[in-house]
Design a protein around this motif. Structure first.
Motif, PDB file in Angstrom:
ATOM      1  N   SER A   1       0.832  -1.210   0.000  1.00  8.87           N
ATOM      2  CA  SER A   1       0.000   0.000   0.000  1.00  8.87           C
ATOM      3  C   SER A   1       0.862   1.254   0.000  1.00  8.87           C
ATOM      4  N   LEU A   2       1.957   1.220   0.748  1.00 13.95           N
ATOM      5  CA  LEU A   2       2.868   2.362   0.758  1.00 13.95           C
ATOM      6  C   LEU A   2       3.517   2.562  -0.610  1.00 13.95           C
ATOM      7  N   VAL A   3       4.002   1.473  -1.205  1.00 10.89           N
ATOM      8  CA  VAL A   3       4.635   1.554  -2.524  1.00 10.89           C
ATOM      9  C   VAL A   3       3.679   2.166  -3.539  1.00 10.89           C
TER      10      VAL A   3
ATOM     11  N   ASN B   1      -6.021   4.935   9.110  1.00  9.72           N
ATOM     12  CA  ASN B   1      -4.984   4.168   9.810  1.00  9.72           C
ATOM     13  C   ASN B   1      -3.584   4.737   9.600  1.00  9.72           C
ATOM     14  N   ALA B   2      -3.514   5.889   8.948  1.00  7.96           N
ATOM     15  CA  ALA B   2      -2.212   6.444   8.592  1.00  7.96           C
ATOM     16  C   ALA B   2      -1.376   6.795   9.817  1.00  7.96           C
ATOM     17  N   LEU B   3      -2.033   7.230  10.885  1.00  4.57           N
ATOM     18  CA  LEU B   3      -1.281   7.652  12.066  1.00  4.57           C
ATOM     19  C   LEU B   3      -0.517   6.502  12.712  1.00  4.57           C
TER      20      LEU B   3
ATOM     21  N   THR C   1       6.525  13.804  17.401  1.00  5.90           N
ATOM     22  CA  THR C   1       6.176  14.202  16.034  1.00  5.90           C
ATOM     23  C   THR C   1       4.809  13.666  15.650  1.00  5.90           C
ATOM     24  N   ALA C   2       4.546  12.412  15.982  1.00  3.93           N
ATOM     25  CA  ALA C   2       3.243  11.813  15.678  1.00  3.93           C
ATOM     26  C   ALA C   2       2.121  12.523  16.432  1.00  3.93           C
ATOM     27  N   ASP C   3       2.368  12.860  17.700  1.00  2.79           N
ATOM     28  CA  ASP C   3       1.354  13.561  18.501  1.00  2.79           C
ATOM     29  C   ASP C   3       1.057  14.929  17.911  1.00  2.79           C
ATOM     30  N   MET C   4       2.107  15.620  17.464  1.00  2.00           N
ATOM     31  CA  MET C   4       1.903  16.939  16.877  1.00  2.00           C
ATOM     32  C   MET C   4       1.070  16.847  15.608  1.00  2.00           C
ATOM     33  N   LEU C   5       1.391  15.863  14.751  1.00  3.63           N
ATOM     34  CA  LEU C   5       0.637  15.702  13.508  1.00  3.63           C
ATOM     35  C   LEU C   5      -0.824  15.376  13.795  1.00  3.63           C
ATOM     36  N   GLU C   6      -1.053  14.550  14.797  1.00  9.11           N
ATOM     37  CA  GLU C   6      -2.433  14.208  15.142  1.00  9.11           C
ATOM     38  C   GLU C   6      -3.211  15.446  15.592  1.00  9.11           C
ATOM     39  N   LYS C   7      -2.572  16.328  16.349  1.00  9.72           N
ATOM     40  CA  LYS C   7      -3.234  17.565  16.785  1.00  9.72           C
ATOM     41  C   LYS C   7      -3.523  18.480  15.594  1.00  9.72           C
TER      42      LYS C   7
ATOM     43  N   ILE D   1      -1.628  14.304   4.826  1.00 13.09           N
ATOM     44  CA  ILE D   1      -1.143  12.942   5.036  1.00 13.09           C
ATOM     45  C   ILE D   1      -0.526  12.388   3.751  1.00 13.09           C
ATOM     46  N   MET D   2      -1.209  12.593   2.639  1.00 16.05           N
ATOM     47  CA  MET D   2      -0.703  12.059   1.376  1.00 16.05           C
ATOM     48  C   MET D   2       0.623  12.709   0.980  1.00 16.05           C
TER      49      MET D   2
END
Length: 315
Positions: A209-211, A219-221, A232-238, A252-253
């Protein structure tokens, strides 16, 4: 012979081949001196926030993508640059795997703690003793047949140390895929038993799926949390929580597009975890450019070995 030496020799040495991301790597300068960790990724959170701050505020206020996705792609490219690849599958930077040539018994307490966090095999090491347990660290973003050559060298050193003619292998996750390359290149003469744990012998749809950039936004997070530090993940989620859905999806894309271009698409180990039924179509689609010729030669070889791996396992 001392009693404890005789006890240790009753067991065949076991070599753990860990999963993706379970081996540390260092980024080196031209003098082979450590700059920082290459994996796990070392992210400057303050610099990242500074880069995204203004386009994020504009995007929140105007409820549209005001340059945020472009800045995010640039930021991701910067973050993953230590493990970025050239089109031929080689790494752009000088990196060194933090390895463990000694048995677990000879590792430091910190080294053992790290290994057991990555692969909780305490019960097995309690039975056969840590003197007979080894952790083969490797570049999770390397080329399968180069990793196989390193594994072969490691096996020979363990055999020489224990004065034995065979070892056991314990491949885990990505380690299962790397074992396919090893058996294809070196056969079975040095191996007594193989004990697989959730091995990626037939790939995983996550990587295909990534390729193909077929990203499940919902489910990207979870993928972000694997690749990047928690902060970094927490910041993106916010940030995603403040943006309209379409803007968040574009963000995200763009992030995964940069990750795909720099790390996933030109990486042999990632292609080794593409399910075999998807390999031909994905390789035709994404590796047909001549610049990928050397990489595709390696991935084609692995795919042929992967196709025969069920027969190998029955031996």
């Amino acid at each position: 012979m001392k009693r404890n030496e005789a006890y240790f020799m009753e067991y065949t040495p076991c070599i753990i081949i860990p999963g993706i991301g379970q081996s540390k790597m260092e980024l080196l300068d031209e003098n082979n001196q450590k700059i920082k960790m290459a994996w796990q990724l070392d992210v400057d959170s303050d610099a990242l926030i500074k880069k995204l701050k203004f386009p994020m505020l504009r995007s929140v206020i105007f409820r549209c993508d005001s340059g945020l996705s472009k800045k995010m792609a640039e930021a991701v490219s910067d973050i993953v640059s230590p493990i970025a690849h050239n089109p031929d599958g080689t790494m752009k930077n000088n990196v060194r795997v933090v390895d463990y040539p000694q048995s677990l018994a000879e590792c430091t307490e910190d080294e053992r703690d790290y290994i057991y966090r990555m692969v909780p095999v305490q019960h097995l090491s309690h039975i056969i003793t840590e003197n007979n347990m080894y952790f083969f660290a490797f570049n999770s973003f390397g080329m399968p047949y180069e990793i196989a050559a390193d594994l072969n060298d490691y096996i020979q050193k363990v055999k020489a140390k224990h004065n034995c003619d065979k070892v056991n292998l314990i491949p885990i996750s990505l380690g299962g895929a790397m074992s396919i390359a090893y058996f294809d290149a070196y056969g079975y003469k040095d191996i007594k038993r193989v004990m697989y744990f959730v091995p990626a012998l037939q790939g995983t749809p996550i990587i295909s799926s990534l390729v193909d950039m077929d990203i499940d936004i919902d489910n990207a997070l979870s993928l972000v949390r694997f690749m990047f530090p928690r902060s970094t993940a927490d910041m993106l989620e916010k940030v995603l929580g403040l943006l309209p859905k379409k803007v968040g999806e574009k963000l995200i894309m763009s992030a995964f597009g940069a990750l795909n271009e720099d790390v996933v698409l030109p990486c042999g180990a990632m292609w080794a975890t593409v399910p075999p039924e998807k390999y031909s179509s994905l390789a035709q689609k994404h590796l047909r450019d001549e610049k990928y010729a050397a990489l595709k030669e390696q991935t084609d070889r692995f795919y042929k070995a992967q196709a025969t791996s069920p027969r190998m396992l029955r031996r």
